[in-house]
Enzyme design. Structure first.
Site, PDB file in Angstrom:
ATOM      1  N   LYS A 113       0.379   3.329  -2.996  1.00  0.00           N
ATOM      2  CA  LYS A 113      -0.792   4.202  -3.178  1.00  0.00           C
ATOM      3  C   LYS A 113      -0.397   5.681  -3.161  1.00  0.00           C
ATOM      4  CE  LYS A 113      -3.851   0.718  -1.096  1.00  0.00           C
ATOM      5  NZ  LYS A 113      -4.503   0.262   0.155  1.00  0.00           N
ATOM      6  N   VAL A 126       1.231  -3.741   3.771  1.00  0.00           N
ATOM      7  CA  VAL A 126       1.202  -5.044   4.457  1.00  0.00           C
ATOM      8  C   VAL A 126       2.466  -5.880   4.239  1.00  0.00           C
ATOM      9  CG1 VAL A 126      -1.296  -5.394   4.745  1.00  0.00           C
ATOM     10  CG2 VAL A 126      -0.175  -6.145   2.638  1.00  0.00           C
ATOM     11  N   SER A 144       0.800  -1.244   0.000  1.00  0.00           N
ATOM     12  CA  SER A 144       0.000   0.000   0.000  1.00  0.00           C
ATOM     13  C   SER A 144       0.824   1.281   0.000  1.00  0.00           C
ATOM     14  CB  SER A 144      -0.942   0.024   1.201  1.00  0.00           C
ATOM     15  OG  SER A 144      -1.985  -0.891   0.989  1.00  0.00           O
ATOM     16  N   TYR A 156      -3.910  -2.430 -10.197  1.00  0.00           N
ATOM     17  CA  TYR A 156      -3.776  -2.223  -8.751  1.00  0.00           C
ATOM     18  C   TYR A 156      -2.863  -3.279  -8.102  1.00  0.00           C
ATOM     19  CZ  TYR A 156      -4.952  -2.285  -3.825  1.00  0.00           C
ATOM     20  OH  TYR A 156      -4.859  -2.309  -2.451  1.00  0.00           O
ATOM     21  N   TYR A 172      -4.804   3.836   8.042  1.00  0.00           N
ATOM     22  CA  TYR A 172      -6.194   3.321   8.137  1.00  0.00           C
ATOM     23  C   TYR A 172      -6.780   3.602   9.523  1.00  0.00           C
ATOM     24  CZ  TYR A 172      -3.875   1.040   4.322  1.00  0.00           C
ATOM     25  OH  TYR A 172      -3.123   0.822   3.213  1.00  0.00           O
TER      26      TYR A 172
HETATM   27  O1  DON Z   1      -4.936  -4.845  -1.694  1.00  0.00           O
HETATM   28  C1  DON Z   1      -4.354  -5.335  -0.726  1.00  0.00           C
HETATM   29  O2  DON Z   1      -4.948  -5.882   0.195  1.00  0.00           O
HETATM   30  C2  DON Z   1      -2.844  -5.244  -0.701  1.00  0.00           C
HETATM   31  N1  DON Z   1      -2.329  -5.332  -2.033  1.00  0.00           N
HETATM   32  C3  DON Z   1      -2.382  -3.953  -0.084  1.00  0.00           C
HETATM   33  C4  DON Z   1      -2.919  -3.717   1.305  1.00  0.00           C
HETATM   34  C5  DON Z   1      -1.999  -2.996   2.196  1.00  0.00           C
HETATM   35  O3  DON Z   1      -0.807  -2.926   1.972  1.00  0.00           O
HETATM   36  C6  DON Z   1      -2.575  -2.441   3.453  1.00  0.00           C
HETATM   37  N2  DON Z   1      -1.562  -1.759   4.250  1.00  0.00           N
HETATM   38  N3  DON Z   1      -1.178  -1.787   5.329  1.00  0.00           N
END
Ligand code: DON
Length: 310
Positions: free
Chosen positions: A68, A262, A65, A192, A244
């Site tokens: 983003k 993540v 993320s 994405y 978040y």
């Molecule tokens: O879309 C997802 O769930 C992952 N590719 C990215 C989520 C993420 O990194 C949340 N961050 N802490």
């Protein structure tokens, strides 16, 4: 200051190396479950180009993320403030992958950092291109701001998320049903998931994020990446939404704008001073790096860095 910073980073590495509580590595994207939870890296880049790092700061990891932030920067450059008709600027108070508010709020994601908002940004970047062209554009953009060609997408991670990302598919379908996607959900998700699978080291990330700490301009090359106003606003979004439903606690403990992923990475920006990247794969209950947050808390406290004053 540089000597002190070097000493503080080494102290933090030693303090955290043997921590027994390291959080839980993300396993819903299968290749991420294989990453060694003992890894720890941290890198700080200053405005004169000095790069100071400790631990596994040259090892690449999945930025997830954190991407983003770069996708939002690129979308703002292409479409300007028109993007705010399709995505909001409020913290959601919900987990990163939640669909609850998306349904209640008729397909308008709360912000560009939750998954639903980032999927809208991917749709904006995709525009009427082929997914592979857009993915290439994102990689080239990140390479250019990091001034490093050795940045690529880990196809194993991207494909794994394409195969298993059913929750993101639900979000994309909900967005499409509410007329907030121009392109087909599988195409948007391809973009994405690939952007999330960018592999970078802490040193590369600290360099890529430097413009955010320098009012939108790379202070070394003097190259302007975004306007001053946009850089300030991206920082505001990182502060309020970057972690978040853990964003309030992160602001309370650390006090600088930051974005987590993540994969266990966090990119933080100290306006006027430095860009910081940290990596520790174990996550807390909100999906943010447990020791990465602790490292930033210690670093910012010991260096006296906070946007809230000193
Ligand atoms: O879309 C997802 O769930 C992952 N590719 C990215 C989520 C993420 O990194 C949340 N961050 N802490």
């Amino acid at each position: 200051m540089k000597q002190r910073l070097r000493a503080v980073l080494n102290e933090i590495e030693v303090e955290l190396k043997n921590a027994t509580t390291r959080g839980k590595v993300a396993d819903y994207i299968p290749p991420l479950a294989q990453v060694d939870p003992a890894k720890f890296g941290i890198a700080v880049m200053l405005h004169d180009g000095t790069l100071i790092s400790a631990g596994d700061a040259q090892e690449k990891f999945s930025i997830q993320s954190i991407s983003k932030v770069f996708a939002l920067t690129l979308a703002l450059g292409k479409r300007g403030d028109a993007i705010w008709h399709r995505v909001g600027r409020e913290p959601s108070g919900d987990p990163f992958n939640s669909s609850i508010l998306l349904e209640l709020e008729k397909g308008m994601p709360r912000n560009p950092f939750i998954n639903a908002g980032a999927i809208v940004i991917s749709d904006i970047l995709l525009s009427s291109h082929q997914p592979r062209e857009t993915i290439g554009e994102i990689v080239r953009f990140v390479q250019s701001i990091a001034e490093d060609d050795d940045i690529y997408i880990d196809e194993v991670v991207a494909k794994a998320e394409d195969r298993t990302g059913f929750n993101n598919a639900a979000l994309a379908n909900l967005l499409k049903a509410n007329k907030n996607l121009d392109n087909l959900p599988p195409h948007v998700l391809g973009v994405y998931h690939h952007q999330c699978a960018l592999a970078m080291s802490c040193e590369q990330l600290a360099c890529a994020g430097l413009f955010l700490s320098a009012s939108g301009r790379n202070p070394i090359s003097n190259h302007r990446i975004v306007s001053v106003e946009r850089a300030l606003r991206i920082n505001a979004l990182m502060m309020t939404c970057g972690h978040y439903d853990g964003s309030g606690d992160f602001a309370f403990r650390v006090g600088v704008p930051a974005k987590s992923g993540v994969g266990g990475g966090i990119l933080a920006t100290v306006p006027g001073i430095a860009s910081i990247a940290v990596w520790s794969p174990g996550l807390n209950q909100h999906g943010n790096s447990l020791l990465g947050t602790r490292a930033l808390e210690l670093l910012c406290r010991r260096m006296g860095w906070s946007i809230f004053g000193r």
